[in-house]
Design an enzyme around this catalytic site. Structure first.
Site, mmCIF file in Angstrom:
data_model
loop_
_atom_site.group_PDB
_atom_site.id
_atom_site.type_symbol
_atom_site.label_atom_id
_atom_site.label_comp_id
_atom_site.label_asym_id
_atom_site.label_seq_id
_atom_site.Cartn_x
_atom_site.Cartn_y
_atom_site.Cartn_z
ATOM 1 N N ASP A 64 -3.129 7.424 -12.981
ATOM 2 C CA ASP A 64 -4.420 7.779 -12.087
ATOM 3 C C ASP A 64 -4.936 6.168 -12.147
ATOM 4 O O ASP A 64 -5.635 5.654 -13.139
ATOM 5 C CB ASP A 64 -5.354 8.665 -12.564
ATOM 6 C CG ASP A 64 -6.532 8.623 -11.669
ATOM 7 O OD1 ASP A 64 -6.552 7.737 -10.865
ATOM 8 O OD2 ASP A 64 -7.508 9.400 -11.996
ATOM 9 N N ASN A 91 1.565 0.192 -5.014
ATOM 10 C CA ASN A 91 1.517 0.985 -3.617
ATOM 11 C C ASN A 91 0.282 1.863 -3.542
ATOM 12 O O ASN A 91 0.330 2.202 -2.321
ATOM 13 C CB ASN A 91 2.848 1.656 -3.589
ATOM 14 C CG ASN A 91 2.898 2.391 -2.530
ATOM 15 O OD1 ASN A 91 3.069 2.055 -1.417
ATOM 16 N ND2 ASN A 91 2.900 3.857 -2.885
ATOM 17 N N TYR A 165 -11.375 1.353 4.795
ATOM 18 C CA TYR A 165 -10.175 1.088 4.534
ATOM 19 C C TYR A 165 -9.691 -0.325 4.762
ATOM 20 O O TYR A 165 -9.096 -1.226 3.919
ATOM 21 C CB TYR A 165 -9.219 1.969 5.371
ATOM 22 C CG TYR A 165 -7.599 1.831 5.205
ATOM 23 C CD1 TYR A 165 -6.975 2.130 4.046
ATOM 24 C CD2 TYR A 165 -7.015 1.177 6.232
ATOM 25 C CE1 TYR A 165 -5.709 1.777 3.723
ATOM 26 C CE2 TYR A 165 -5.619 0.871 5.994
ATOM 27 C CZ TYR A 165 -5.039 1.234 4.989
ATOM 28 O OH TYR A 165 -3.667 1.005 4.920
ATOM 29 N N VAL A 198 4.154 3.623 9.516
ATOM 30 C CA VAL A 198 4.926 4.170 9.292
ATOM 31 C C VAL A 198 4.915 5.769 9.081
ATOM 32 O O VAL A 198 3.522 6.132 8.908
ATOM 33 C CB VAL A 198 5.426 4.088 7.563
ATOM 34 C CG1 VAL A 198 6.563 4.769 7.004
ATOM 35 C CG2 VAL A 198 6.050 2.517 7.617
#
Length: 242
Positions: A64, A91, A165, A198
């Site tokens: 985590d 990632n 974001y 993606v």
């Protein structure tokens, strides 16, 4: 598959699905042992089994990225299992809630901003710094930070308004440059990449690129030669403007 590559270990965070899994699969296919970092135990184990079935050597690492204790335990587990780390792919990332104007800058929910930054930026710093001692033991260590063109100020942070974001990726890009400067005189090469739009659960599978296509640039940066670029931001087409 060369002997040298057989013992190289790559840690991919958030690797149980989507682009992270595709990066793990791609690195595994060229001979890396994959340390598959993920929070959820069942999903982590299922992903390891999928890699095993593809003939890839992999093991799960409970991770985590928002927890100091979890990250320290992961570093300890990697040290015991592999003794060093050749590649770190940061990632793991989240988009954050965007309903009800939570990511409209004029009504930005600061709790959403904190949550997104905790994973997308603080998590990367937390994991990177914990893994640096193991990376320093490798001959050609590489760090790849998975970013987004939404974080590009030069490109005007295209896409939907995502005021938690998009800035998190701008900050990640800046942090990538800081690490590259600090590690300029070491063998550790640090870069950021954008996998493109993606089809994953992150995008509701409503996107033109397959996870394998998105993973390609991360795999390329993870396997750069020793004279490869440092502190850059890349996609399939080449350099992305900051």
């Amino acid at each position: 598959m060369g002997q040298v590559n057989d013992t190289k270990t790559a840690l991919v965070t958030g690797a149980n699905k989507g682009i992270g899994f595709a990066i793990a699969q791609g690195l595994g296919a060229i001979g890396f042992t994959i340390a598959l970092g993920a929070r959820d135990g069942a999903r982590r184990q299922e992903a390891v089994e999928r890699l095993d079935a593809a003939g890839i050597t992999a093991f799960g690492v409970p991770l985590d990225v928002t927890s100091d204790e979890s990250v320290a335990a992961a570093a300890s587990a990697l040290e015991q299992r592999a003794g060093r780390l050749d590649v770190l792919v940061n990632n793991a990332g989240i988009a954050g809630r965007a309903d009800g104007g939570r990511q409209d800058p004029t009504t930005l929910d600061l709790d959403v901003l904190r949550t997104v930054l905790d994973t997308n930026v603080f998590g990367v710093v937390r994991v990177t710094n914990a893994m640096l001692p193991l990376l320093h033991r490798a001959d050609s260590p590489r760090i790849v930070n998975v970013s987004s063109t939404m974080g590009s100020l030069a490109l005007g942070a295209g896409g939907p308004l995502m005021a938690a974001y998009a800035p998190s990726k701008s900050l990640l890009n800046s942090m990538t440059a800081q690490y590259a400067r600090r590690l300029a005189d070491t063998p550790i090469i640090v870069n950021a990449c954008c996998p493109g739009f993606v089809a994953t659960d992150f995008t509701g599978y409503n996107a033109p690129r397959a996870p394998e296509q998105g993973a390609a640039i991360a795999i390329r940066l993870a396997t750069l030669p020793d004279d490869g670029p440092r502190g850059g931001f890349f996609d399939d087409e080449g350099v992305i403007p900051w």
